[in-house]
Design a protein around this motif. Sequence first.
Motif, PDB file in Angstrom:
ATOM      1  N   ILE A 171       0.835  -1.206   0.000  1.00  0.00           N
ATOM      2  CA  ILE A 171       0.000   0.000   0.000  1.00  0.00           C
ATOM      3  C   ILE A 171       0.867   1.253   0.000  1.00  0.00           C
ATOM      4  CG2 ILE A 171      -1.686   1.312   1.355  1.00  0.00           C
ATOM      5  CD1 ILE A 171      -2.812  -1.404   2.273  1.00  0.00           C
ATOM      6  N   THR A 172       2.001   1.193   0.674  1.00  0.00           N
ATOM      7  CA  THR A 172       2.905   2.341   0.677  1.00  0.00           C
ATOM      8  C   THR A 172       3.506   2.572  -0.701  1.00  0.00           C
ATOM      9  OG1 THR A 172       3.438   1.971   2.997  1.00  0.00           O
ATOM     10  CG2 THR A 172       4.982   3.317   1.733  1.00  0.00           C
ATOM     11  N   ALA A 173       3.908   1.503  -1.361  1.00  0.00           N
ATOM     12  CA  ALA A 173       4.550   1.632  -2.667  1.00  0.00           C
ATOM     13  C   ALA A 173       3.552   1.916  -3.786  1.00  0.00           C
ATOM     14  CB  ALA A 173       5.320   0.352  -2.985  1.00  0.00           C
ATOM     15  N   TYR A 174       2.346   1.378  -3.678  1.00  0.00           N
ATOM     16  CA  TYR A 174       1.365   1.535  -4.754  1.00  0.00           C
ATOM     17  C   TYR A 174      -0.019   1.819  -4.172  1.00  0.00           C
ATOM     18  CZ  TYR A 174      -0.944   0.716  -9.215  1.00  0.00           C
ATOM     19  OH  TYR A 174      -1.679   0.857 -10.357  1.00  0.00           O
ATOM     20  N   PRO A 175      -0.248   3.053  -3.710  1.00  0.00           N
ATOM     21  CA  PRO A 175      -1.543   3.376  -3.105  1.00  0.00           C
ATOM     22  C   PRO A 175      -2.699   3.379  -4.104  1.00  0.00           C
ATOM     23  CG  PRO A 175      -0.164   5.330  -3.211  1.00  0.00           C
ATOM     24  CD  PRO A 175       0.686   4.165  -3.629  1.00  0.00           C
ATOM     25  N   ARG A 176      -2.404   3.477  -5.397  1.00  0.00           N
ATOM     26  CA  ARG A 176      -3.464   3.451  -6.409  1.00  0.00           C
ATOM     27  C   ARG A 176      -4.149   2.093  -6.486  1.00  0.00           C
ATOM     28  NH1 ARG A 176      -4.694   7.063 -10.014  1.00  0.00           N
ATOM     29  NH2 ARG A 176      -5.232   5.430 -11.500  1.00  0.00           N
TER      30      ARG A 176
ATOM     31  N   LEU B 263      -5.870   0.954  -4.270  1.00  0.00           N
ATOM     32  CA  LEU B 263      -7.100   1.087  -3.495  1.00  0.00           C
ATOM     33  C   LEU B 263      -8.049   2.129  -4.076  1.00  0.00           C
ATOM     34  CD1 LEU B 263      -5.524   0.867   0.052  1.00  0.00           C
ATOM     35  CD2 LEU B 263      -6.791  -0.901  -1.170  1.00  0.00           C
ATOM     36  N   VAL B 264      -8.053   2.269  -5.405  1.00  0.00           N
ATOM     37  CA  VAL B 264      -8.992   3.183  -6.058  1.00  0.00           C
ATOM     38  C   VAL B 264      -9.945   2.376  -6.928  1.00  0.00           C
ATOM     39  CG1 VAL B 264      -7.372   5.109  -6.041  1.00  0.00           C
ATOM     40  CG2 VAL B 264      -7.482   3.623  -8.029  1.00  0.00           C
ATOM     41  N   ASP B 265     -11.098   2.975  -7.211  1.00  0.00           N
ATOM     42  CA  ASP B 265     -12.066   2.292  -8.056  1.00  0.00           C
ATOM     43  C   ASP B 265     -11.792   2.596  -9.526  1.00  0.00           C
ATOM     44  OD1 ASP B 265     -12.989   4.884  -8.372  1.00  0.00           O
ATOM     45  OD2 ASP B 265     -14.862   4.565  -7.281  1.00  0.00           O
ATOM     46  N   ALA B 266     -12.700   2.181 -10.409  1.00  0.00           N
ATOM     47  CA  ALA B 266     -12.500   2.344 -11.853  1.00  0.00           C
ATOM     48  C   ALA B 266     -12.466   3.811 -12.260  1.00  0.00           C
ATOM     49  CB  ALA B 266     -13.597   1.612 -12.607  1.00  0.00           C
ATOM     50  N   ALA B 267     -13.156   4.671 -11.509  1.00  0.00           N
ATOM     51  CA  ALA B 267     -13.183   6.100 -11.827  1.00  0.00           C
ATOM     52  C   ALA B 267     -11.982   6.843 -11.255  1.00  0.00           C
ATOM     53  CB  ALA B 267     -14.474   6.716 -11.298  1.00  0.00           C
ATOM     54  N   GLY B 268     -11.124   6.164 -10.523  1.00  0.00           N
ATOM     55  CA  GLY B 268      -9.948   6.790  -9.942  1.00  0.00           C
ATOM     56  C   GLY B 268     -10.190   7.397  -8.571  1.00  0.00           C
ATOM     57  N   LYS B 269     -11.381   7.200  -8.017  1.00  0.00           N
ATOM     58  CA  LYS B 269     -11.679   7.723  -6.685  1.00  0.00           C
ATOM     59  C   LYS B 269     -11.295   6.679  -5.643  1.00  0.00           C
ATOM     60  CE  LYS B 269     -15.458  10.601  -8.207  1.00  0.00           C
ATOM     61  NZ  LYS B 269     -16.867  10.956  -8.049  1.00  0.00           N
ATOM     62  N   PRO B 270     -10.845   7.126  -4.476  1.00  0.00           N
ATOM     63  CA  PRO B 270     -10.448   6.155  -3.443  1.00  0.00           C
ATOM     64  C   PRO B 270     -11.640   5.330  -2.965  1.00  0.00           C
ATOM     65  CG  PRO B 270     -10.292   8.397  -2.606  1.00  0.00           C
ATOM     66  CD  PRO B 270     -10.641   8.503  -4.054  1.00  0.00           C
TER      67      PRO B 270
ATOM     68  N   ARG C 209     -13.800  -6.826  -2.989  1.00  0.00           N
ATOM     69  CA  ARG C 209     -14.443  -5.522  -3.193  1.00  0.00           C
ATOM     70  C   ARG C 209     -13.784  -4.765  -4.333  1.00  0.00           C
ATOM     71  NH1 ARG C 209     -18.284  -1.622  -2.112  1.00  0.00           N
ATOM     72  NH2 ARG C 209     -17.326   0.421  -2.020  1.00  0.00           N
ATOM     73  N   LEU C 210     -12.457  -4.742  -4.359  1.00  0.00           N
ATOM     74  CA  LEU C 210     -11.769  -4.036  -5.439  1.00  0.00           C
ATOM     75  C   LEU C 210     -12.026  -4.690  -6.788  1.00  0.00           C
ATOM     76  CD1 LEU C 210      -8.390  -3.250  -3.675  1.00  0.00           C
ATOM     77  CD2 LEU C 210     -10.118  -1.613  -4.404  1.00  0.00           C
TER      78      LEU C 210
ATOM     79  N   ALA D 184     -12.580  -0.504   0.932  1.00  0.00           N
ATOM     80  CA  ALA D 184     -11.444  -1.386   0.642  1.00  0.00           C
ATOM     81  C   ALA D 184     -10.199  -0.942   1.408  1.00  0.00           C
ATOM     82  CB  ALA D 184     -11.167  -1.421  -0.855  1.00  0.00           C
ATOM     83  N   ALA D 185      -9.986   0.362   1.518  1.00  0.00           N
ATOM     84  CA  ALA D 185      -8.832   0.869   2.271  1.00  0.00           C
ATOM     85  C   ALA D 185      -8.959   0.528   3.751  1.00  0.00           C
ATOM     86  CB  ALA D 185      -8.704   2.376   2.080  1.00  0.00           C
ATOM     87  N   THR D 186     -10.161   0.644   4.288  1.00  0.00           N
ATOM     88  CA  THR D 186     -10.382   0.302   5.690  1.00  0.00           C
ATOM     89  C   THR D 186     -10.141  -1.184   5.936  1.00  0.00           C
ATOM     90  OG1 THR D 186     -11.990   2.080   5.913  1.00  0.00           O
ATOM     91  CG2 THR D 186     -12.061   0.335   7.566  1.00  0.00           C
ATOM     92  N   LEU D 187     -10.663  -2.020   5.052  1.00  0.00           N
ATOM     93  CA  LEU D 187     -10.454  -3.465   5.189  1.00  0.00           C
ATOM     94  C   LEU D 187      -8.976  -3.827   5.058  1.00  0.00           C
ATOM     95  CD1 LEU D 187     -13.527  -4.697   3.160  1.00  0.00           C
ATOM     96  CD2 LEU D 187     -13.140  -5.058   5.603  1.00  0.00           C
TER      97      LEU D 187
END
Length: 93
Positions: A25-30, A32-39, A87-88, A43-46
Amino acid sequence: MSPPPAQPGMAWASLALGLLLMFGITAYPRALVDAAGKPDHLAATLAAWAMAAGLVRGVGFVPRNGLLRIALSGWASALACCVALLRLYLVRG
């Protein structure tokens, strides 16, 4: 006289999962985004729960409180990670 209770010891699978999530998650935080690019906050909480539970159980700490023992177990870590990945997968389509 009975022997003292055994210490729980390290759980290497849980520790590996926690470290993998922490570095991933540190190296690739993207991730945890959806198809529209929004966080994707759920999924981030889980993923954060899976990471925390993996690290806590991985180093050998087992809480005395029953609810915390369940929430920070190795099984909880694996389950939260699987649900976050599912979920992702479903959100991205």
